[in-house]
Design an enzyme around this catalytic site. Structure first.
Site, PDB file in Angstrom:
ATOM      1  N   ARG A  75      -6.489  43.668 -21.490  1.00 37.20           N
ATOM      2  CA  ARG A  75      -5.124  44.275 -21.513  1.00 37.20           C
ATOM      3  C   ARG A  75      -4.954  45.253 -22.589  1.00 37.20           C
ATOM      4  NH1 ARG A  75      -0.291  40.786 -19.765  1.00 37.20           N
ATOM      5  NH2 ARG A  75      -1.357  40.631 -17.659  1.00 37.20           N
ATOM      6  N   ARG A 144       4.930  41.169 -26.121  1.00 37.89           N
ATOM      7  CA  ARG A 144       4.172  41.834 -25.327  1.00 37.89           C
ATOM      8  C   ARG A 144       4.260  43.229 -25.702  1.00 37.89           C
ATOM      9  NH1 ARG A 144       2.113  38.528 -21.109  1.00 37.89           N
ATOM     10  NH2 ARG A 144       1.901  36.322 -21.948  1.00 37.89           N
ATOM     11  N   LYS A 208       5.615  33.517 -23.803  1.00 37.74           N
ATOM     12  CA  LYS A 208       5.781  35.054 -24.109  1.00 37.74           C
ATOM     13  C   LYS A 208       7.201  35.509 -24.060  1.00 37.74           C
ATOM     14  CE  LYS A 208       4.169  35.660 -19.822  1.00 37.74           C
ATOM     15  NZ  LYS A 208       3.605  35.959 -18.152  1.00 37.74           N
ATOM     16  N   LYS A 210       9.130  39.515 -23.990  1.00 34.96           N
ATOM     17  CA  LYS A 210       9.216  40.820 -23.563  1.00 34.96           C
ATOM     18  C   LYS A 210      10.077  41.805 -24.040  1.00 34.96           C
ATOM     19  CE  LYS A 210       6.074  39.946 -19.702  1.00 34.96           C
ATOM     20  NZ  LYS A 210       5.971  39.809 -17.984  1.00 34.96           N
ATOM     21  N   CYS A 431       1.952  43.345  -7.289  1.00 31.32           N
ATOM     22  CA  CYS A 431       1.197  42.822  -8.528  1.00 31.32           C
ATOM     23  C   CYS A 431      -0.296  42.701  -8.093  1.00 31.32           C
ATOM     24  CB  CYS A 431       1.557  41.424  -8.851  1.00 31.32           C
ATOM     25  SG  CYS A 431       1.308  40.163  -7.661  1.00 31.32           S
ATOM     26  N   CYS A 437      -6.293  36.999  -9.929  1.00 25.09           N
ATOM     27  CA  CYS A 437      -5.309  36.421 -10.613  1.00 25.09           C
ATOM     28  C   CYS A 437      -5.577  34.881 -10.148  1.00 25.09           C
ATOM     29  CB  CYS A 437      -3.834  36.792 -10.156  1.00 25.09           C
ATOM     30  SG  CYS A 437      -2.626  35.653 -10.817  1.00 25.09           S
ATOM     31  N   CYS A 476       2.878  35.362  -5.974  1.00 23.20           N
ATOM     32  CA  CYS A 476       3.282  33.979  -6.201  1.00 23.20           C
ATOM     33  C   CYS A 476       4.958  34.445  -6.661  1.00 23.20           C
ATOM     34  CB  CYS A 476       2.409  33.355  -7.070  1.00 23.20           C
ATOM     35  SG  CYS A 476       2.552  33.662  -8.826  1.00 23.20           S
ATOM     36  N   CYS A 480       5.403  39.294 -11.239  1.00 20.43           N
ATOM     37  CA  CYS A 480       4.589  40.178 -11.990  1.00 20.43           C
ATOM     38  C   CYS A 480       5.157  41.805 -11.553  1.00 20.43           C
ATOM     39  CB  CYS A 480       3.161  40.241 -12.149  1.00 20.43           C
ATOM     40  SG  CYS A 480       2.946  38.477 -12.874  1.00 20.43           S
TER      41      CYS A 480
HETATM   42 FE1  SRM Z   1       2.400  38.721 -15.153  1.00 16.47          FE
HETATM   43  C1  SRM Z   1       0.960  35.590 -15.451  1.00 16.47           C
HETATM   44  C2  SRM Z   1      -0.426  40.059 -14.263  1.00 16.47           C
HETATM   45  C3  SRM Z   1       3.734  41.802 -15.417  1.00 16.47           C
HETATM   46  C4  SRM Z   1       5.638  37.329 -15.103  1.00 16.47           C
HETATM   47  N1  SRM Z   1       0.577  37.844 -14.948  1.00 16.47           N
HETATM   48  C5  SRM Z   1       0.120  36.832 -15.100  1.00 16.47           C
HETATM   49  C6  SRM Z   1      -1.419  36.758 -15.069  1.00 16.47           C
HETATM   50  C7  SRM Z   1      -2.051  36.949 -16.397  1.00 16.47           C
HETATM   51  C8  SRM Z   1      -1.961  35.340 -14.490  1.00 16.47           C
HETATM   52  C9  SRM Z   1      -2.453  34.160 -15.359  1.00 16.47           C
HETATM   53  O1  SRM Z   1      -1.653  33.770 -16.275  1.00 16.47           O
HETATM   54  O2  SRM Z   1      -3.508  33.739 -15.171  1.00 16.47           O
HETATM   55  C10 SRM Z   1      -1.670  37.985 -14.152  1.00 16.47           C
HETATM   56  C11 SRM Z   1      -3.107  38.647 -14.353  1.00 16.47           C
HETATM   57  C12 SRM Z   1      -3.435  39.020 -12.861  1.00 16.47           C
HETATM   58  C13 SRM Z   1      -4.745  39.747 -13.027  1.00 16.47           C
HETATM   59  O3  SRM Z   1      -5.647  39.503 -12.484  1.00 16.47           O
HETATM   60  O4  SRM Z   1      -4.513  40.915 -13.608  1.00 16.47           O
HETATM   61  C14 SRM Z   1      -0.675  38.890 -14.509  1.00 16.47           C
HETATM   62  N2  SRM Z   1       1.628  40.639 -14.886  1.00 16.47           N
HETATM   63  C15 SRM Z   1       0.399  41.019 -14.438  1.00 16.47           C
HETATM   64  C16 SRM Z   1       0.318  42.407 -14.141  1.00 16.47           C
HETATM   65  C17 SRM Z   1      -0.898  43.083 -14.422  1.00 16.47           C
HETATM   66  C18 SRM Z   1       0.723  42.975 -13.021  1.00 16.47           C
HETATM   67  C19 SRM Z   1       0.508  44.496 -12.232  1.00 16.47           C
HETATM   68  O5  SRM Z   1       0.006  44.213 -11.284  1.00 16.47           O
HETATM   69  O6  SRM Z   1       0.908  45.249 -12.967  1.00 16.47           O
HETATM   70  C20 SRM Z   1       1.749  43.024 -15.131  1.00 16.47           C
HETATM   71  C21 SRM Z   1       0.849  43.350 -16.799  1.00 16.47           C
HETATM   72  C22 SRM Z   1       2.000  43.441 -17.646  1.00 16.47           C
HETATM   73  C23 SRM Z   1       1.578  43.832 -19.021  1.00 16.47           C
HETATM   74  O7  SRM Z   1       0.974  44.973 -19.123  1.00 16.47           O
HETATM   75  O8  SRM Z   1       1.933  43.299 -19.776  1.00 16.47           O
HETATM   76  C24 SRM Z   1       2.217  41.785 -15.207  1.00 16.47           C
HETATM   77  N3  SRM Z   1       4.203  39.614 -15.324  1.00 16.47           N
HETATM   78  C25 SRM Z   1       4.651  40.763 -15.459  1.00 16.47           C
HETATM   79  C26 SRM Z   1       6.012  41.074 -15.248  1.00 16.47           C
HETATM   80  C27 SRM Z   1       6.698  42.104 -14.922  1.00 16.47           C
HETATM   81  C28 SRM Z   1       7.234  42.692 -16.284  1.00 16.47           C
HETATM   82  O9  SRM Z   1       6.999  42.268 -17.231  1.00 16.47           O
HETATM   83  O10 SRM Z   1       7.621  43.880 -16.140  1.00 16.47           O
HETATM   84  C29 SRM Z   1       6.671  39.545 -15.138  1.00 16.47           C
HETATM   85  C30 SRM Z   1       8.037  39.207 -14.713  1.00 16.47           C
HETATM   86  C31 SRM Z   1       8.789  39.439 -15.971  1.00 16.47           C
HETATM   87  C32 SRM Z   1       8.858  38.066 -16.767  1.00 16.47           C
HETATM   88  O11 SRM Z   1       7.944  38.068 -17.579  1.00 16.47           O
HETATM   89  O12 SRM Z   1       9.629  37.166 -16.426  1.00 16.47           O
HETATM   90  C33 SRM Z   1       5.624  38.706 -15.088  1.00 16.47           C
HETATM   91  N4  SRM Z   1       2.877  36.952 -15.308  1.00 16.47           N
HETATM   92  C34 SRM Z   1       4.494  36.635 -15.287  1.00 16.47           C
HETATM   93  C35 SRM Z   1       4.500  35.236 -15.189  1.00 16.47           C
HETATM   94  C36 SRM Z   1       5.789  34.238 -15.163  1.00 16.47           C
HETATM   95  C37 SRM Z   1       6.247  34.047 -16.494  1.00 16.47           C
HETATM   96  C38 SRM Z   1       7.484  32.912 -16.452  1.00 16.47           C
HETATM   97  O13 SRM Z   1       8.327  33.123 -17.523  1.00 16.47           O
HETATM   98  O14 SRM Z   1       7.992  32.542 -15.547  1.00 16.47           O
HETATM   99  C39 SRM Z   1       3.117  34.655 -15.435  1.00 16.47           C
HETATM  100  C40 SRM Z   1       2.705  33.062 -15.220  1.00 16.47           C
HETATM  101  C41 SRM Z   1       2.820  32.715 -16.643  1.00 16.47           C
HETATM  102  O15 SRM Z   1       3.164  33.127 -17.747  1.00 16.47           O
HETATM  103  O16 SRM Z   1       2.776  31.225 -16.691  1.00 16.47           O
HETATM  104  C42 SRM Z   1       2.468  35.643 -15.358  1.00 16.47           C
HETATM  105 FE1  SF4 Z   2      -0.633  36.652 -10.183  1.00 13.94          FE
HETATM  106 FE2  SF4 Z   2       1.653  35.628  -9.377  1.00 13.94          FE
HETATM  107 FE3  SF4 Z   2       1.441  37.731 -11.341  1.00 13.94          FE
HETATM  108 FE4  SF4 Z   2       0.851  38.397  -8.775  1.00 13.94          FE
HETATM  109  S1  SF4 Z   2       3.008  37.402  -9.364  1.00 13.94           S
HETATM  110  S2  SF4 Z   2      -0.152  38.836 -10.704  1.00 13.94           S
HETATM  111  S3  SF4 Z   2      -0.118  36.556  -8.193  1.00 13.94           S
HETATM  112  S4  SF4 Z   2       0.893  35.411 -11.414  1.00 13.94           S
END
Ligand code: SRM
Ligand code: SF4
Length: 557
Positions: A75, A144, A208, A210, A431, A437, A476, A480
């Protein structure tokens, strides 16, 4: 503060990592496996990468007695989401040579490449470096990618905000030079003095973090879902300061009531950029010092705020800043969606927002989007900007070049597609989820397009096809694709099953509520059919679906 004897295993990995180096060098040179060592899987995130595997092929690999098909997602760090045309052309080539070839725009305004084999990781990073791009801190327990309102045509103040996003990103970079040692120079030069890190120390953050910046009236960044949210306050066309909020985050865990989605709470207003930077810095140090380091499910800043109370958190930040927040100023968001098609800015430059379904840029039969964008990049007459709604803005186009770009957009079917897709599709976000993922319980970006095609006729039945209803799907409950603050949120529970949430508002100021649990496609469509029917008959004039559903939920309580 967390008891030292009760730290999560990740804390040990971070502090013992020698500036995030761990044994990554050894892991990379091990040709017997496509994977890296377990501790290094944590560390590699701080360098902007995730170890993944192709989940579609797990069974086949196991049957053949092969290890899972491991690969890496990388990324980029792109504060404010900007690339020159030269960088886009470079990225296109890197994607072709080293990854699946799909260029993925994320919900945080940056780019990911998937399916990079271990032997290709270093060449990928080195090629990014040649394009002056990096992936430092794009993942991991650090700040991030910093997001900011994306369309420069929206406001003459955009440049100032874009630059602030860059300054925050720089201020929050880890001081270790390990990224360069490991991926670029291939030589370990560890100078602990220059690597001393007053912000992150050697333990980094509990989790993390943001940061997003919005320029009202546009909330395209969904600013309140960030750990730290800045809202530019504009008077007489000048930025007079920022409202600062903290404690947003959308992730939760099914069945764990201690976890929840939360929107950021306003701390107050600061009247200079310098104070805004200081406040951001100290909000982070308070989280560093008070955040939960034993249970990673409860370690985001939102939980620290709820533990200390918003007053307690503010007081500690003010003490560290040496100034107090003023009361938050009035602001008003009027929209969250992207401005598709052509718009012109105050300087007469043109911007074209391309609808990119769930941010996936690739060529498919009949729609050569990726080739068209390369051709546009090769003119050298546009910049590329990314939106938090996973779309692309071709930007900064001079009047005399508009015709040429328009022609390429037409030739490749790009403008035709952007014009013709439905309002619902244009307001959909999903997402990644399967197949990469590891946390996905259900499909995301591969399924929402199919479901939208089935919802479109239902909307049409009630004359609602032009309503800008936001629909978001995540595989899930991590959120994201920001499903918890959509008007319709679908949250994966198991393969083919989702919780259906309704009642979020259109502007990203109110979270939605679970309405139906663990339902499949048939029941989703039936439920939406029923809700759209009641909405079309019972809505107030101009009432959005989200506001209507919120009202409806109160009546059936
Ligand atoms: Fe996310 C984890 C993809 C935005 C909350 N996110 C992941 C992971 C890395 C899975 C992992 O930990 O193994 C996913 C990788 C999937 C893949 O195959 O690419 C993933 N997140 C994404 C992306 C690519 C979704 C998309 O389709 O665009 C976004 C990348 C953003 C970036 O460029 O940095 C993405 N993730 C978000 C957002 C939305 C936002 O930030 O605007 C959220 C919700 C806001 C937040 O952070 O609370 C988000 N991602 C999470 C979480 C839950 C974190 C938590 O505190 O509960 C995880 C899981 C974790 O961190 O354990 C996670
Ligand atoms: Fe993966 Fe869940 Fe984030 Fe979708 S919402 S990319 S399934 S961690």
């Amino acid at each position: 503060m967390t008891d030292k004897n009760n730290l999560s295993p990740v804390e040990r990995i971070k502090t013992g990592s020698n500036g995030l180096r761990g044994t990554l060098k050894e892991s990379l040179s091990d040709d017997f496996t496509g994977a890296i060592r377990e501790d290094d899987q944590t560390l590699i995130k701080f360098h902007g990468m995730y170890q993944q595997d192709d989940r579609d092929r797990r069974e086949e690999r196991v049957a053949k007695k092969l290890e899972w098909l491991y690969s890496y997602m990388i990324r980029l760090r792109l504060p404010g989401g900007f690339l020159t045309s030269g960088q886009w052309a470079g990225l296109h080539e890197i994607a072709e040579n080293h990854s699946t070839g799909v260029i993925k725009i994320t919900t945080r305004q940056t780019i990911q490449l998937h399916g990079i084999l271990k032997s290709h990781v270093k060449p990928t990073i080195q090629n990014f470096n040649l394009q002056h791009l990096d992936s430092i801190a794009a993942c991991g327990d650090v700040n991030r990618n910093v997001t900011c309102t994306s369309n420069p045509s929206e406001s003459p103040l955009h440049q100032q905000i874009y630059e602030l996003a860059g300054k925050i990103s720089e201020m929050c970079l880890p001081k270790t030079k390990s990224y360069y040692d490991l991926w670029i120079d291939d030589e370990l030069v560890i100078d602990r003095k220059t690597e001393e890190d007053p912000l992150y120390q050697d333990r980094y953050l509990p989790r993390k973090l943001k940061i997003g910046i919005a320029i009202p009236p546009n909330n395209d960044v969904d600013v309140f879902i960030n750990d730290i949210a800045l809202i530019a306050i504009i008077e007489n066309n000048q930025i007079v300061g920022y409202n600062i909020a903290a404690g947003g985050g959308l992730g939760a865990t099914h069945g764990n009531d201690a976890t929840y989605a939360r929107l950021a709470s306003l701390l107050g207003f600061v009247d200079t950029e310098e104070k805004a930077l200081k406040a951001v810095y100290e909000i982070i140090t308070v989280q560093r010092d008070f955040g939960n380091r034993s249970d990673r499910k409860l370690s985001r800043l939102k939980y620290t705020i709820d533990k200390l109370g918003i007053e307690g958190y503010r007081t500690e930040v003010e003490k560290r800043c040496g100034f107090a927040f003023e009361p938050a100023r009035e602001f008003k968001f009027e929209q969250r969606k992207d401005r598709y098609g052509w718009v012109q800015n105050h300087e007469g430059k043109w911007f074209y927002t391309v609808f990119v379904e769930h941010g996936r840029i690739l060529d498919i039969e009949g729609y050569p989007l990726k080739s068209g964008l390369l051709k546009i990049a090769e003119t050298g007459k546009v910049n590329f900007r990314f939106t938090c709604n996973q779309n692309l803005i071709l930007s900064d186009i001079h009047e005399q070049d508009k015709g040429e770009i328009e022609e390429i957009l037409k030739e490749h079917g790009i403008s035709g597609y952007t014009d013709e897709v439905s309002a619902l599709r244009k307001n959909s976000v999903a997402c990644v989820a399967l197949n990469t993922c590891s946390l996905a319980l259900a499909e995301g970006q591969r399924y929402l397009p199919v479901l939208v095609t089935k919802i479109e006729p239902v909307l049409k039945k009630y004359g609602l096809q032009n309503e800008d209803i936001t629909i978001r799907m995540t595989g899930c409950p991590n959120g994201c694709g920001r499903s918890p603050n959509a008007e319709i949120g679908l949250v994966g529970t198991a393969y083919g099953k989702y919780n259906l949430h309704i009642g979020g508002d259109r502007l990203g100021m109110r979270l939605n509520t679970k309405f139906k649990e663990n339902i499949g496609e048939e029941e989703i469509l039936e439920t939406l059919d029923e809700l759209f029917g009641i909405y079309s008959e019972g809505r107030y004039s101009e009432e959005t679906f989200g506001d209507f559903s919120y009202r409806y939920l109160q009546t059936i309580k």
